[in-house]
Design an enzyme around this catalytic site. Structure first.
Site, short mmCIF file in Angstrom:
data_model
loop_
_atom_site.label_atom_id
_atom_site.label_comp_id
_atom_site.label_asym_id
_atom_site.label_seq_id
_atom_site.Cartn_x
_atom_site.Cartn_y
_atom_site.Cartn_z
N CYS A 1 0.84 -1.21 0.00
CA CYS A 1 0.00 0.00 0.00
C CYS A 1 0.88 1.26 0.00
O CYS A 1 1.52 1.54 -0.99
CB CYS A 1 -0.97 -0.06 1.18
SG CYS A 1 -2.38 1.05 0.98
N HIS B 1 -3.47 -5.66 1.17
CA HIS B 1 -2.81 -5.86 2.47
C HIS B 1 -2.78 -7.34 2.87
O HIS B 1 -3.64 -7.79 3.63
CB HIS B 1 -3.56 -5.09 3.55
CG HIS B 1 -3.35 -3.62 3.49
ND1 HIS B 1 -2.34 -2.98 4.18
CD2 HIS B 1 -4.02 -2.65 2.82
CE1 HIS B 1 -2.40 -1.67 3.94
NE2 HIS B 1 -3.41 -1.45 3.12
N GLU C 1 -0.99 -8.80 5.03
CA GLU C 1 -0.79 -8.99 6.48
C GLU C 1 -2.12 -9.09 7.23
O GLU C 1 -2.17 -9.58 8.35
CB GLU C 1 0.09 -7.87 7.06
CG GLU C 1 -0.59 -6.51 7.27
CD GLU C 1 -0.69 -5.66 5.99
OE1 GLU C 1 -0.45 -6.20 4.89
OE2 GLU C 1 -1.03 -4.46 6.12
#
Lengths: 231, 80
Positions: free
Chosen positions: A85, A202, A204
């Protein structure tokens, strides 16, 4: 295997990344943007957020943080670097990756799960077979990837396009599947060598199943395996 | 102090979402004469007297504009 997660003023996803890689059993540490010592880290993560308030352009100021000169050297030596990002935006501003990220076509901040198709690429961060579809959330206002025609042709030819936005069944909708207007539905790209990887979604956030998915695990485990095997 | 004004705009062919939206909005408001709207940035820069234009260009290339997607135009407006 130790991941170094850079903290810029305005980063806000660094704790998510540390939690994710620790959940997978790897070691992680924070690196302050003013530090210049990357010793002891096997891979560097530039996390999401709003470094320097997104002033001038997203990533334009963070790119000149003291740590970034070291990140560039680390990448030039072949060290694995991922930018997620805002981290992707910083990598393009630092010219470690081609192109740029403009404001979303719809002028709206997009925050939702996105289907992504893994493309055949040289990226060292993913070992999934081409055509695999994963669901990873996007959360951004400037994810509209753009580059000139010549660059697009080059990155396609070199296998530098790693991820494309798609429909849940892996097809591309008429008029594209990108939630942000990205050129050629591009969600993530790598450099020629494949060690520097930038993506808007994302991963994660979908590592620990408690947050709603596990499709992001591969984004950290494949590179760890590669580093350990090379060890 | 010397003063410069810098206009940063998207390169030709780069889609400008805010400009396109303003363009549609103006047409919707009944301004049928509107052909196109492009939205860019305007920067006022004050620097020490005698600063060469080359230094100002360098500032633009390095930080104030992104040459991958943007063009810029520098105007000298004299003393601050």
């Amino acid at each position: 295997m130790r991941f170094g997660v850079v903290r810029f003023p305005g980063s806000n996803c660094e704790q998510d990344v540390v939690h994710a890689v620790q959940h997978l059993g790897f070691d992680a540490g924070y690196i302050w943007h003013g530090d210049t010592d990357l010793a002891g880290y096997d891979a560097i993560v530039l996390p999401g957020g709003f470094s320097y308030g997104d002033y001038i352009r997203c990533g334009a100021v963070a790119r000149f943080s003291p740590v970034m000169a070291e990140v560039v050297r680390f990448a030039e030596r072949g060290g694995p670097v991922i930018g997620i990002c805002n981290g992707f935006q910083i990598l393009t501003e630092a010219h470690l990756l081609p192109g740029a990220l403009l404001r979303n076509t719809g002028l709206k901040f997009v925050c939702k799960p996105a289907s992504l198709r893994v493309e055949e690429s040289v990226c060292q961060w993913l070992d999934l077979p081409p055509g695999t579809v994963v669901s990873v959330p996007v959360n951004h206002n400037e994810g509209n990837f753009i580059c000139d025609d010549e660059t697009l042709e080059r990155i396609r030819g070199n296998g530098q396009v790693v991820l494309r936005y798609c429909e849940p069944d892996g097809t591309t909708a008429d008029g594209g599947s990108a939630p942000n207007g990205a050129l050629d539905d591009i969600a993530g790209i790598t450099n020629e060598r494949g060690n520097v990887f930038g993506l808007m979604p994302h991963p994660e956030r979908v590592v620990d199943p408690v947050s709603g998915g596990t499709d992001g695990q591969e984004f950290f485990s494949a590179i760890a395996e590669r580093v350990v095997n090379a060890g | 102090m010397a003063r410069f004004e810098i206009y940063v705009t998207y390169k030709k062919g780069i889609f400008d979402p805010p400009g396109a939206t303003a363009e549609r909005a103006l047409v919707n408001l009944g301004y049928d004469e509107v052909g196109s709207v492009k939205i860019g940035k305007y920067i006022q820069l004050e620097v020490a007297d005698g600063t060469p234009m080359e230094r100002v260009r360098e500032m633009c290339d390095k930080l104030l504009a992104n040459p991958v997607i943007e063009d810029y135009r520098i105007e000298t407006v004299g003393e601050a």
